[in-house]
Design a protein around this motif. Structure first.
Motif, PDB file in Angstrom:
ATOM      1  N   VAL A   1       5.940 -18.978 -24.426  1.00 32.38           N
ATOM      2  CA  VAL A   1       7.189 -19.547 -23.932  1.00 32.38           C
ATOM      3  C   VAL A   1       7.287 -20.973 -24.447  1.00 32.38           C
ATOM      4  O   VAL A   1       6.296 -21.699 -24.502  1.00 32.38           O
ATOM      5  N   ARG A   2       8.484 -21.334 -24.866  1.00 30.38           N
ATOM      6  CA  ARG A   2       8.723 -22.695 -25.344  1.00 30.38           C
ATOM      7  C   ARG A   2       9.119 -23.551 -24.154  1.00 30.38           C
ATOM      8  O   ARG A   2      10.012 -23.196 -23.385  1.00 30.38           O
ATOM      9  N   VAL A   3       8.448 -24.688 -24.042  1.00 33.19           N
ATOM     10  CA  VAL A   3       8.654 -25.579 -22.902  1.00 33.19           C
ATOM     11  C   VAL A   3       8.999 -26.969 -23.432  1.00 33.19           C
ATOM     12  O   VAL A   3       8.311 -27.500 -24.310  1.00 33.19           O
TER      13      VAL A   3
ATOM     14  N   VAL B   1      -2.025 -24.059 -25.056  1.00 29.50           N
ATOM     15  CA  VAL B   1      -0.822 -24.843 -25.331  1.00 29.50           C
ATOM     16  C   VAL B   1      -0.869 -25.276 -26.792  1.00 29.50           C
ATOM     17  O   VAL B   1      -1.894 -25.718 -27.287  1.00 29.50           O
ATOM     18  N   ARG B   2       0.266 -25.144 -27.462  1.00 32.48           N
ATOM     19  CA  ARG B   2       0.378 -25.532 -28.874  1.00 32.48           C
ATOM     20  C   ARG B   2       1.561 -26.487 -29.011  1.00 32.48           C
ATOM     21  O   ARG B   2       2.635 -26.252 -28.454  1.00 32.48           O
TER      22      ARG B   2
ATOM     23  N   VAL C   1       3.538 -22.391 -24.809  1.00 30.05           N
ATOM     24  CA  VAL C   1       2.520 -22.077 -23.807  1.00 30.05           C
ATOM     25  C   VAL C   1       2.328 -20.567 -23.804  1.00 30.05           C
ATOM     26  O   VAL C   1       3.290 -19.814 -23.644  1.00 30.05           O
ATOM     27  N   GLN C   2       1.079 -20.114 -24.010  1.00 30.41           N
ATOM     28  CA  GLN C   2       0.788 -18.676 -24.037  1.00 30.41           C
ATOM     29  C   GLN C   2       0.455 -18.200 -22.633  1.00 30.41           C
ATOM     30  O   GLN C   2      -0.476 -18.706 -22.005  1.00 30.41           O
TER      31      GLN C   2
ATOM     32  N   LEU D   1      12.180 -24.832 -19.403  1.00 30.02           N
ATOM     33  CA  LEU D   1      12.047 -23.823 -20.455  1.00 30.02           C
ATOM     34  C   LEU D   1      13.050 -24.119 -21.545  1.00 30.02           C
ATOM     35  O   LEU D   1      14.156 -24.597 -21.278  1.00 30.02           O
ATOM     36  N   ASP D   2      12.686 -23.849 -22.784  1.00 31.53           N
ATOM     37  CA  ASP D   2      13.589 -24.010 -23.913  1.00 31.53           C
ATOM     38  C   ASP D   2      14.406 -22.723 -24.036  1.00 31.53           C
ATOM     39  O   ASP D   2      14.058 -21.819 -24.780  1.00 31.53           O
TER      40      ASP D   2
END
Length: 82
Positions: free
Chosen positions: A7-9, A36-37, A51-52, A77-78
């Motif tokens: 999920v893109r945060v 987290v990347r 975030v996985q 959330l993006d």
């Protein structure tokens, strides 16, 4: 067995900083309790992370843990990234 989803945060910090360096990412992973990347910067104080999470887990708890950090102003959330 469930897979993982990323999920893109979007995280807005209270001030600009080195929010993409390895030490900071490790601290974020410990706080969120998930991998987290760093993805990109939106502005000097706003950054996007991946975030996985398990596919069957809602991102609510991870967002709350991120928002609990003293240097974080806002987390969301993006939704535009699909």
């Amino acid at each position: 067995m469930t897979g993982l989803v990323t999920v893109r945060v979007i995280v807005q910090f209270k001030q600009p900083g080195a929010f993409s360096d390895d030490a900071f990412l490790k601290a974020l992973q410990q706080q969120v309790q998930a991998p987290v990347r760093y993805l990109t910067a939106v502005s000097p104080d706003t950054h996007v992370y991946g975030v996985q999470l398990p596919a069957d887990q809602a991102p609510t708890a991870a967002l709350q843990r991120l928002g609990a950090l003293p240097l974080v102003a806002r987390v969301e959330l993006d939704d535009k990234a699909r």
